[in-house]
Design a protein around this motif. Structure first.
Motif, PDB file in Angstrom:
ATOM      1  N   ASP A 113      -8.261   1.386 -10.290  1.00 43.28           N
ATOM      2  CA  ASP A 113      -7.282   0.596 -11.048  1.00 43.28           C
ATOM      3  C   ASP A 113      -6.002   0.441 -10.237  1.00 43.28           C
ATOM      4  OD1 ASP A 113      -8.947   0.333 -13.279  1.00 43.28           O
ATOM      5  OD2 ASP A 113      -8.172   2.174 -14.198  1.00 43.28           O
ATOM      6  N   VAL A 114      -5.485  -0.789 -10.173  1.00 43.20           N
ATOM      7  CA  VAL A 114      -4.268  -1.083  -9.423  1.00 43.20           C
ATOM      8  C   VAL A 114      -3.274  -1.773 -10.346  1.00 43.20           C
ATOM      9  CG1 VAL A 114      -3.292  -2.343  -7.456  1.00 43.20           C
ATOM     10  CG2 VAL A 114      -5.570  -1.328  -7.265  1.00 43.20           C
ATOM     11  N   LEU A 115      -2.032  -1.331 -10.314  1.00 42.33           N
ATOM     12  CA  LEU A 115      -0.937  -1.948 -11.058  1.00 42.33           C
ATOM     13  C   LEU A 115      -0.113  -2.784 -10.083  1.00 42.33           C
ATOM     14  CD1 LEU A 115       0.815  -2.114 -13.661  1.00 42.33           C
ATOM     15  CD2 LEU A 115       2.056  -0.131 -12.776  1.00 42.33           C
ATOM     16  N   GLY A 116       0.228  -3.996 -10.473  1.00 45.51           N
ATOM     17  CA  GLY A 116       1.087  -4.828  -9.628  1.00 45.51           C
ATOM     18  C   GLY A 116       0.326  -6.001  -9.050  1.00 45.51           C
ATOM     19  N   PRO A 117       1.034  -6.749  -8.211  1.00 48.36           N
ATOM     20  CA  PRO A 117       2.308  -6.492  -7.554  1.00 48.36           C
ATOM     21  C   PRO A 117       3.503  -6.502  -8.521  1.00 48.36           C
ATOM     22  CG  PRO A 117       1.108  -8.231  -6.387  1.00 48.36           C
ATOM     23  CD  PRO A 117       0.389  -7.958  -7.679  1.00 48.36           C
ATOM     24  N   THR A 118       4.400  -5.558  -8.266  1.00 55.28           N
ATOM     25  CA  THR A 118       5.629  -5.404  -9.015  1.00 55.28           C
ATOM     26  C   THR A 118       6.794  -5.835  -8.134  1.00 55.28           C
ATOM     27  OG1 THR A 118       4.673  -3.559 -10.235  1.00 55.28           O
ATOM     28  CG2 THR A 118       7.072  -3.713 -10.224  1.00 55.28           C
ATOM     29  N   PHE A 119       7.730  -6.572  -8.704  1.00 52.39           N
ATOM     30  CA  PHE A 119       8.901  -7.076  -7.975  1.00 52.39           C
ATOM     31  C   PHE A 119      10.022  -6.041  -8.013  1.00 52.39           C
ATOM     32  CE2 PHE A 119      12.967  -9.450  -8.106  1.00 52.39           C
ATOM     33  CZ  PHE A 119      12.903 -10.062  -6.873  1.00 52.39           C
ATOM     34  N   HIS A 120      10.563  -5.705  -6.838  1.00 50.34           N
ATOM     35  CA  HIS A 120      11.668  -4.752  -6.730  1.00 50.34           C
ATOM     36  C   HIS A 120      12.864  -5.354  -5.986  1.00 50.34           C
ATOM     37  CE1 HIS A 120       9.217  -1.414  -8.199  1.00 50.34           C
ATOM     38  NE2 HIS A 120       8.271  -1.777  -7.351  1.00 50.34           N
ATOM     39  N   GLY A 121      13.009  -6.643  -6.026  1.00 53.06           N
ATOM     40  CA  GLY A 121      14.160  -7.282  -5.392  1.00 53.06           C
ATOM     41  C   GLY A 121      13.995  -7.493  -3.903  1.00 53.06           C
ATOM     42  N   ILE A 122      13.883  -6.408  -3.150  1.00 50.71           N
ATOM     43  CA  ILE A 122      13.748  -6.512  -1.695  1.00 50.71           C
ATOM     44  C   ILE A 122      12.339  -6.153  -1.209  1.00 50.71           C
ATOM     45  CG2 ILE A 122      16.192  -6.205  -1.178  1.00 50.71           C
ATOM     46  CD1 ILE A 122      15.512  -3.217  -0.590  1.00 50.71           C
ATOM     47  N   PHE A 123      11.474  -5.778  -2.142  1.00 45.27           N
ATOM     48  CA  PHE A 123      10.070  -5.548  -1.803  1.00 45.27           C
ATOM     49  C   PHE A 123       9.214  -5.715  -3.050  1.00 45.27           C
ATOM     50  CE2 PHE A 123      11.875  -1.369  -2.710  1.00 45.27           C
ATOM     51  CZ  PHE A 123      10.918  -0.726  -3.464  1.00 45.27           C
ATOM     52  N   ARG A 124       7.906  -5.914  -2.813  1.00 40.87           N
ATOM     53  CA  ARG A 124       6.906  -5.961  -3.874  1.00 40.87           C
ATOM     54  C   ARG A 124       5.913  -4.834  -3.611  1.00 40.87           C
ATOM     55  NH1 ARG A 124       7.097 -10.574  -7.055  1.00 40.87           N
ATOM     56  NH2 ARG A 124       8.264 -12.291  -6.161  1.00 40.87           N
ATOM     57  N   SER A 125       5.378  -4.275  -4.700  1.00 37.60           N
ATOM     58  CA  SER A 125       4.511  -3.109  -4.568  1.00 37.60           C
ATOM     59  C   SER A 125       3.300  -3.174  -5.477  1.00 37.60           C
ATOM     60  CB  SER A 125       5.270  -1.833  -4.958  1.00 37.60           C
ATOM     61  OG  SER A 125       6.364  -1.627  -4.136  1.00 37.60           O
ATOM     62  N   ILE A 126       2.260  -2.457  -5.065  1.00 36.13           N
ATOM     63  CA  ILE A 126       1.139  -2.154  -5.943  1.00 36.13           C
ATOM     64  C   ILE A 126       1.041  -0.630  -6.047  1.00 36.13           C
ATOM     65  CG2 ILE A 126      -0.119  -4.293  -5.500  1.00 36.13           C
ATOM     66  CD1 ILE A 126      -1.977  -2.672  -3.621  1.00 36.13           C
ATOM     67  N   TYR A 127       0.433  -0.155  -7.138  1.00 37.86           N
ATOM     68  CA  TYR A 127       0.351   1.283  -7.400  1.00 37.86           C
ATOM     69  C   TYR A 127      -1.049   1.656  -7.864  1.00 37.86           C
ATOM     70  CZ  TYR A 127       5.425   0.748  -7.674  1.00 37.86           C
ATOM     71  OH  TYR A 127       6.732   0.446  -7.402  1.00 37.86           O
ATOM     72  N   PHE A 128      -1.487   2.858  -7.474  1.00 38.93           N
ATOM     73  CA  PHE A 128      -2.781   3.395  -7.876  1.00 38.93           C
ATOM     74  C   PHE A 128      -2.756   4.899  -7.620  1.00 38.93           C
ATOM     75  CE2 PHE A 128      -2.713   1.501  -3.720  1.00 38.93           C
ATOM     76  CZ  PHE A 128      -3.248   2.462  -2.875  1.00 38.93           C
ATOM     77  N   PHE A 129      -3.813   5.601  -8.034  1.00 41.63           N
ATOM     78  CA  PHE A 129      -3.856   7.051  -7.880  1.00 41.63           C
ATOM     79  C   PHE A 129      -4.975   7.470  -6.946  1.00 41.63           C
ATOM     80  CE2 PHE A 129      -1.513   6.472 -11.770  1.00 41.63           C
ATOM     81  CZ  PHE A 129      -0.542   7.469 -11.700  1.00 41.63           C
ATOM     82  N   ASP A 130      -4.700   8.512  -6.147  1.00 42.57           N
ATOM     83  CA  ASP A 130      -5.748   9.084  -5.293  1.00 42.57           C
ATOM     84  C   ASP A 130      -6.578  10.065  -6.119  1.00 42.57           C
ATOM     85  OD1 ASP A 130      -4.561  11.655  -5.308  1.00 42.57           O
ATOM     86  OD2 ASP A 130      -4.106  11.652  -3.170  1.00 42.57           O
TER      87      ASP A 130
END
Length: 182
Positions: A113-130
């Motif tokens: 499962d992946v969350l994002g891309p999320t906007f952080h102003g100066i970067f975009r990110s995706i998140y997941f767990f190992d």
């Protein structure tokens, strides 16, 4: 005050893992890291305490190393339940938005499962767990030089205001306006 020495880079960052082999294989398959070395001892070199461990090292690119300890004699691995899971994480940079989207497709294709891309102003990110429960972030920078200059300028103001009020300072509200949000 300036320290009487200079740091050259982070040598490695170490986390605990449940299973060293599974962790190495996951980081190789999911993030393309290279397993470079391991240390295994029955006694901790710095303290002399008996505590058998396996310490594995993965090359993340750019001279960066991520390491893990498997500690079979210690109580089962847990997490700080007083800290939300989104706070403690490992963040890696990818070169651009195309790479971020390709990473998301690859990771989701592995059933993660992946969350994002999320906007952080100066970067975009995706998140997941190992497999150990560590949150992993992949980020690509999207800021312009003037954005970084402005953030550097307001950083002391924001920290001072936060220290006084413990409320989010509004010195960089522009960071929260996603141009792609329609």
């Amino acid at each position: 005050m300036t320290a009487p020495f200079a740091l050259s880079r982070i040598h490695h960052v170490a986390y605990r893992c449940k299973d060293a082999k599974q962790t190495v294989e996951w980081y190789e398959k999911v993030l393309g890291m290279t397993y470079t070395s391991a240390f295994s001892e029955d006694h901790v070199p710095s303290t002399g305490a008996y505590d058998p461990y396996m310490h594995v090292f993965l090359d993340c690119g750019g001279g960066n190393v991520l390491a893990f300890f498997e500690l079979p004699q210690q109580p089962e691995m847990g997490r700080d339940t007083n800290t939300p899971e989104w706070v403690q994480h490992i963040a890696f940079e990818v070169p651009d938005m195309d790479a971020l989207l390709a990473a998301k497709a690859h990771i989701e294709g592995l059933g993660i499962d992946v969350l994002g891309p999320t906007f952080h102003g100066i970067f975009r990110s995706i998140y997941f767990f190992d497999p150990n429960g560590h949150r992993v972030e992949l980020a690509c920078n999207i800021g312009k030089p003037e954005h970084y200059e402005e953030l550097k300028r307001v950083a002391p103001l924001m920290l001072d205001e936060w220290s006084r009020t413990k409320k989010a300072p509004r010195h960089a509200d522009w960071l929260h306006k996603d141009p792609d949000a329609g």
